[in-house]
Design a protein around this motif. Structure first.
Motif, PDB file in Angstrom:
ATOM      1  N   GLU A 199       0.827  -1.196   0.000  1.00 34.21           N
ATOM      2  CA  GLU A 199       0.000   0.000   0.000  1.00 34.21           C
ATOM      3  C   GLU A 199       0.864   1.250   0.000  1.00 34.21           C
ATOM      4  OE1 GLU A 199      -3.236  -0.205   2.829  1.00 34.21           O
ATOM      5  OE2 GLU A 199      -3.343   1.974   2.713  1.00 34.21           O
ATOM      6  N   GLU A 200       1.930   1.200   0.810  1.00 31.82           N
ATOM      7  CA  GLU A 200       2.840   2.338   0.822  1.00 31.82           C
ATOM      8  C   GLU A 200       3.427   2.572  -0.572  1.00 31.82           C
ATOM      9  OE1 GLU A 200       5.750   1.801   3.945  1.00 31.82           O
ATOM     10  OE2 GLU A 200       4.106   2.131   5.357  1.00 31.82           O
ATOM     11  N   ALA A 201       3.811   1.468  -1.206  1.00 29.01           N
ATOM     12  CA  ALA A 201       4.410   1.597  -2.539  1.00 29.01           C
ATOM     13  C   ALA A 201       3.394   2.184  -3.518  1.00 29.01           C
ATOM     14  CB  ALA A 201       4.897   0.242  -3.026  1.00 29.01           C
ATOM     15  N   LEU A 202       2.166   1.716  -3.461  1.00 25.74           N
ATOM     16  CA  LEU A 202       1.137   2.234  -4.368  1.00 25.74           C
ATOM     17  C   LEU A 202       0.831   3.691  -4.063  1.00 25.74           C
ATOM     18  CD1 LEU A 202      -1.262  -0.820  -4.350  1.00 25.74           C
ATOM     19  CD2 LEU A 202      -0.066   0.088  -6.325  1.00 25.74           C
ATOM     20  N   HIS A 203       0.861   3.998  -2.781  1.00 29.44           N
ATOM     21  CA  HIS A 203       0.586   5.361  -2.357  1.00 29.44           C
ATOM     22  C   HIS A 203       1.651   6.317  -2.870  1.00 29.44           C
ATOM     23  CE1 HIS A 203      -1.604   8.119   0.153  1.00 29.44           C
ATOM     24  NE2 HIS A 203      -0.466   8.628   0.579  1.00 29.44           N
ATOM     25  N   GLY A 204       2.861   5.771  -3.050  1.00 27.03           N
ATOM     26  CA  GLY A 204       3.969   6.611  -3.489  1.00 27.03           C
ATOM     27  C   GLY A 204       3.936   6.976  -4.960  1.00 27.03           C
ATOM     28  N   VAL A 205       3.060   6.357  -5.741  1.00 26.20           N
ATOM     29  CA  VAL A 205       2.979   6.709  -7.159  1.00 26.20           C
ATOM     30  C   VAL A 205       2.441   8.130  -7.272  1.00 26.20           C
ATOM     31  CG1 VAL A 205       1.916   6.181  -9.356  1.00 26.20           C
ATOM     32  CG2 VAL A 205       2.605   4.341  -7.842  1.00 26.20           C
ATOM     33  N   ARG A 206       3.159   8.958  -8.028  1.00 27.89           N
ATOM     34  CA  ARG A 206       2.828  10.376  -8.035  1.00 27.89           C
ATOM     35  C   ARG A 206       1.455  10.643  -8.655  1.00 27.89           C
ATOM     36  NH1 ARG A 206       7.050  12.084 -11.416  1.00 27.89           N
ATOM     37  NH2 ARG A 206       5.899  14.009 -11.678  1.00 27.89           N
ATOM     38  N   ALA A 207       0.760  11.596  -8.066  1.00 28.64           N
ATOM     39  CA  ALA A 207      -0.593  11.913  -8.514  1.00 28.64           C
ATOM     40  C   ALA A 207      -0.600  12.373  -9.960  1.00 28.64           C
ATOM     41  CB  ALA A 207      -1.208  12.977  -7.609  1.00 28.64           C
ATOM     42  N   GLU A 208       0.453  13.081 -10.366  1.00 34.94           N
ATOM     43  CA  GLU A 208       0.488  13.590 -11.745  1.00 34.94           C
ATOM     44  C   GLU A 208       0.499  12.435 -12.741  1.00 34.94           C
ATOM     45  OE1 GLU A 208       3.683  14.991 -10.008  1.00 34.94           O
ATOM     46  OE2 GLU A 208       2.188  16.121  -8.915  1.00 34.94           O
ATOM     47  N   GLN A 209       1.196  11.367 -12.357  1.00 34.55           N
ATOM     48  CA  GLN A 209       1.258  10.218 -13.251  1.00 34.55           C
ATOM     49  C   GLN A 209      -0.136   9.626 -13.433  1.00 34.55           C
ATOM     50  OE1 GLN A 209       4.188   8.339 -14.474  1.00 34.55           O
ATOM     51  NE2 GLN A 209       5.305  10.234 -14.188  1.00 34.55           N
ATOM     52  N   LYS A 210      -0.845   9.521 -12.322  1.00 34.04           N
ATOM     53  CA  LYS A 210      -2.201   8.976 -12.417  1.00 34.04           C
ATOM     54  C   LYS A 210      -3.081   9.894 -13.257  1.00 34.04           C
ATOM     55  CE  LYS A 210      -1.975   7.672  -7.732  1.00 34.04           C
ATOM     56  NZ  LYS A 210      -2.662   7.671  -6.454  1.00 34.04           N
ATOM     57  N   GLU A 211      -2.912  11.201 -13.025  1.00 32.41           N
ATOM     58  CA  GLU A 211      -3.770  12.130 -13.748  1.00 32.41           C
ATOM     59  C   GLU A 211      -3.448  12.118 -15.242  1.00 32.41           C
ATOM     60  OE1 GLU A 211      -4.678  15.721 -11.546  1.00 32.41           O
ATOM     61  OE2 GLU A 211      -4.637  16.789 -13.458  1.00 32.41           O
ATOM     62  N   SER A 212      -2.166  11.987 -15.579  1.00 34.52           N
ATOM     63  CA  SER A 212      -1.821  11.907 -16.998  1.00 34.52           C
ATOM     64  C   SER A 212      -2.524  10.722 -17.634  1.00 34.52           C
ATOM     65  CB  SER A 212      -0.317  11.727 -17.177  1.00 34.52           C
ATOM     66  OG  SER A 212       0.365  12.808 -16.641  1.00 34.52           O
ATOM     67  N   ALA A 213      -2.544   9.609 -16.922  1.00 28.75           N
ATOM     68  CA  ALA A 213      -3.192   8.419 -17.469  1.00 28.75           C
ATOM     69  C   ALA A 213      -4.690   8.645 -17.605  1.00 28.75           C
ATOM     70  CB  ALA A 213      -2.911   7.222 -16.574  1.00 28.75           C
ATOM     71  N   ILE A 214      -5.271   9.343 -16.629  1.00 29.49           N
ATOM     72  CA  ILE A 214      -6.706   9.647 -16.726  1.00 29.49           C
ATOM     73  C   ILE A 214      -6.954  10.525 -17.949  1.00 29.49           C
ATOM     74  CG2 ILE A 214      -8.625  10.847 -15.639  1.00 29.49           C
ATOM     75  CD1 ILE A 214      -7.547  10.082 -12.966  1.00 29.49           C
ATOM     76  N   ASN A 215      -6.106  11.523 -18.123  1.00 26.41           N
ATOM     77  CA  ASN A 215      -6.297  12.450 -19.239  1.00 26.41           C
ATOM     78  C   ASN A 215      -6.166  11.764 -20.591  1.00 26.41           C
ATOM     79  OD1 ASN A 215      -6.898  14.718 -17.790  1.00 26.41           O
ATOM     80  ND2 ASN A 215      -4.772  15.340 -17.588  1.00 26.41           N
ATOM     81  N   LEU A 216      -5.436  10.668 -20.629  1.00 24.86           N
ATOM     82  CA  LEU A 216      -5.325   9.947 -21.892  1.00 24.86           C
ATOM     83  C   LEU A 216      -6.520   9.030 -22.117  1.00 24.86           C
ATOM     84  CD1 LEU A 216      -1.555   9.031 -21.868  1.00 24.86           C
ATOM     85  CD2 LEU A 216      -2.716  10.588 -23.417  1.00 24.86           C
ATOM     86  N   GLY A 217      -7.435   9.004 -21.163  1.00 29.84           N
ATOM     87  CA  GLY A 217      -8.641   8.209 -21.340  1.00 29.84           C
ATOM     88  C   GLY A 217      -8.492   6.755 -20.928  1.00 29.84           C
TER      89      GLY A 217
END
Ligand SMILES: Nc1ncnc2c1ncn2[C@@H]1O[C@H](COP(=O)(O)OP(=O)(O)OP(=O)(O)O)[C@@H](O)[C@H]1O
Ligand SMILES: [Mg+2]
Lengths: 275, 265
Positions: free
Chosen positions: A149-167
């Protein structure tokens, strides 16, 4: 810093030296060949390490194999799907579980797991590699989950948002962004858990059956078996200090220590490469 | 009566040819009103720049448009379809509407893998490898990276990373682009290259471009929308807007980049 490093080095050296010293009579007599010998009959002077070594490897791998998917699912569930207000509870629960003494897990295994295996799989005895693997899986699950969970939590929010923005949808984000990027952390969690499972003694001793036999066939997990730790735990009291038997048990300990050291340095090396 | 019908039908054809229609969009975040009653239309192609002081709600507006923020009131239509009822949901909508943020954020993979990252399906991604060049050219990055497509994208400069992000967004084949200060932290060369390539893309797509750089807004031409305190104050053709802004607030903003819109109400 230097002093503590020196101290750690010294302790490690003393530990391995002590084990080596204890194991020397046995090593001089049987040496490396004992790793591949499959018969362990102390009273006849036969000390084959293979069954316990294989048993140890089997149970730790089995435990990891069973626990990792659950731990990851739990971590992802807690992090992504639980309302943030509730996230603390599961984590707290896991920390409590991680703190329970292992002998308690062993007793639970004895009373609940063994009868269940006996009745469900129609075995003469539930004591087996499978039982030990299941129990160990339960024991490493909390640590594995909290660390993943700590490792997953450490994934940067921007990375997740970039993936969201790509659909990318939730699933794709999980498999293509979250898990790959958390992988270094998950990997060290796995190595740590493997180390813990490898060294676990009491709980395993209670459910593994303590029979020094190679599984027949090699993938048969339903037979009573032996691990390095359970053998040491069970026999060290009977072996006369200084006897060959005792020395062979010391060699088992040395083997364990080296395996644990290998895992730890592997974790260290991989952690360094990440940075 | 006849003229009435005429006007209505003209409005309808306008609506059909316009790519984006926002009607009465309002948004609250943490109890604060961030957008109030925003009404906006984008033409079918061409650049529309969105300007306004910091905190005006420009980023929030873009995030509402592509569904990153969900709890807004009002109506957003893209290509005539209500975004809330978009077939395939928000994720499908986001493939239709590309968004490029202020800070480039590349994935820790090779340059090539970054370009095709957004393409759906493993095999389609593999096959798209052939078109990597096309997208990188569109983003004016090809010449700089042609030799090292396998290298990690993090090794690129920030300006190059931003262009890589543009290429990555284009590879999904969006039908509209939302840009949130894409050149804010870039060197003049990268800025120029991005302006040029998006100018070219705008011949086919509608582009909504948020910028703080008024010179850039002037350069880009097209339409200008001026926002302040979550409201659209003024919109119009770029040239006319910068020559003779109609509202006091816009005039103050473009002369001094300040805005006093009467404070939050
Ligand atoms: N997640 C959030 N929670 C609460 N308030 C927010 C959130 N995001 C933005 N806001 C507020 O909404 C308002 C508009 O923010 P927004 O980021 O849209 O402004 P902006 O026009 O993009 O500003 P800038 O030009 O500085 O980027 C700001 O007052 C900001 O404080
Ligand atoms: Mg902004």
């Amino acid at each position: 810093m230097h002093v503590s490093a020196l101290l750690v080095g010294l302790v490690l050296f003393l530990l391995l030296g002590f084990l080596w010293f204890g194991a020397w009579p046995f090593l001089r007599q049987d040496g490396i060949a004992s790793l591949f010998a499959s018969q362990w009959y102390p009273f006849e002077g036969l000390f084959g390490m293979a069954p316990a070594l294989l048993g140890s490897l089997w149970v730790v791998l089995l435990a990891l194999f069973l626990a990792l998917p659950l731990a990851l699912a739990g971590a992802v569930f807690n992090l992504e799907l639980m309302p943030s207000r509730w996230q603390g509870f599961l984590r707290l629960g896991m920390q409590v579980l991680a703190g329970i003494p292992s002998v308690v897990y062993g007793l639970m295994g004895l009373w609940l797991l063994l009868p269940l295996l006996e009745s469900q799989l129609e075995l003469l005895t539930g004591r087996s590699l499978l039982a030990a693997g299941l129990l160990l899986a339960l024991m490493i699950l909390p640590t594995l989950m909290v660390m993943s969970e700590e490792a997953l939590h450490g994934v940067r929010a921007e990375q997740k948002e970039s993936a969201i923005n790509l659909g990318l949808d939730w699933n794709q984000r999980l498999w293509r962004v979250l898990l790959p990027q958390a992988w270094p952390g998950i990997r060290s969690a796995c190595l740590l858990a493997l180390g813990r499972a490898l060294g676990e003694t009491v709980a395993v001793m209670l459910v593994v059956g303590s029979m020094d036999r190679l599984p027949q066939p090699w993938y048969n997990l339903l037979q009573p078996a032996q691990t390095l730790t359970s053998r040491i735990g069970r026999e060290i009291g009977e072996a006369g200090m200084g006897s060959l038997h005792w020395s062979a048990l010391m060699a088992s300990g040395l083997l364990l220590a080296m395996l644990a050291l290998l895992l730890a340095s592997l974790a260290q090396l991989m952690g360094r490469e990440k940075r | 009566m006849n003229t009435q019908i005429n006007i209505e039908s003209r409005q309808r054809t306008q609506a059909a040819s316009s790519s984006l229609q926002v009607r009465g969009l309002s948004l609250r975040l943490d109890g604060r009103v961030v957008l109030r009653d925003v009404t906006l239309q984008l033409p079918a192609t061409g650049i529309t720049t969105l300007i306004g002081p910091s905190g005006a709600g420009k980023t929030s507006l873009l995030r509402c448009l592509n569904g990153l923020l969900e709890h807004w009131q009002g109506e957003v239509r893209i290509a005539g379809k209500d975004t809330r009822q978009w077939p395939g949901g928000w994720d499908a909508l986001r493939r239709h509407v590309g968004l490029l943020g202020q800070k480039p954020c590349v994935f820790p993979l090779s340059i090539r893998a970054n370009v095709v990252f957004g393409i759906q399906g493993f095999w389609r991604r593999r096959r798209a490898a052939a078109r990597v060049e096309h997208y990188l050219r569109q983003a004016a990055l090809w010449d700089e990276v042609a030799e090292r497509l396998q290298q990690p994208a993090q090794r690129l400069s920030i300006g190059q990373q931003q262009r890589l992000c543009l290429a990555r967004a284009l590879a999904v084949k969006p039908r509209m682009l939302l840009l949130d200060e894409p050149t804010a932290s870039l060197d003049p060369t990268s800025k120029h290259l991005i302006e040029r390539s998006i100018g070219r893309l705008a011949n086919e797509l509608p582009v909504l471009w948020v910028t703080h750089d008024l010179e850039q807004a002037r350069r880009l031409g097209g339409q200008v929308v001026f926002m302040c305190e979550g409201r659209i104050i003024e919109q119009g053709a770029s040239e006319a807007f910068f020559r003779r802004p109609q509202r006091l607030e816009s005039r103050e903003f473009i002369n001094w980049q300040v805005c006093d819109c009467g404070g939050p109400s």
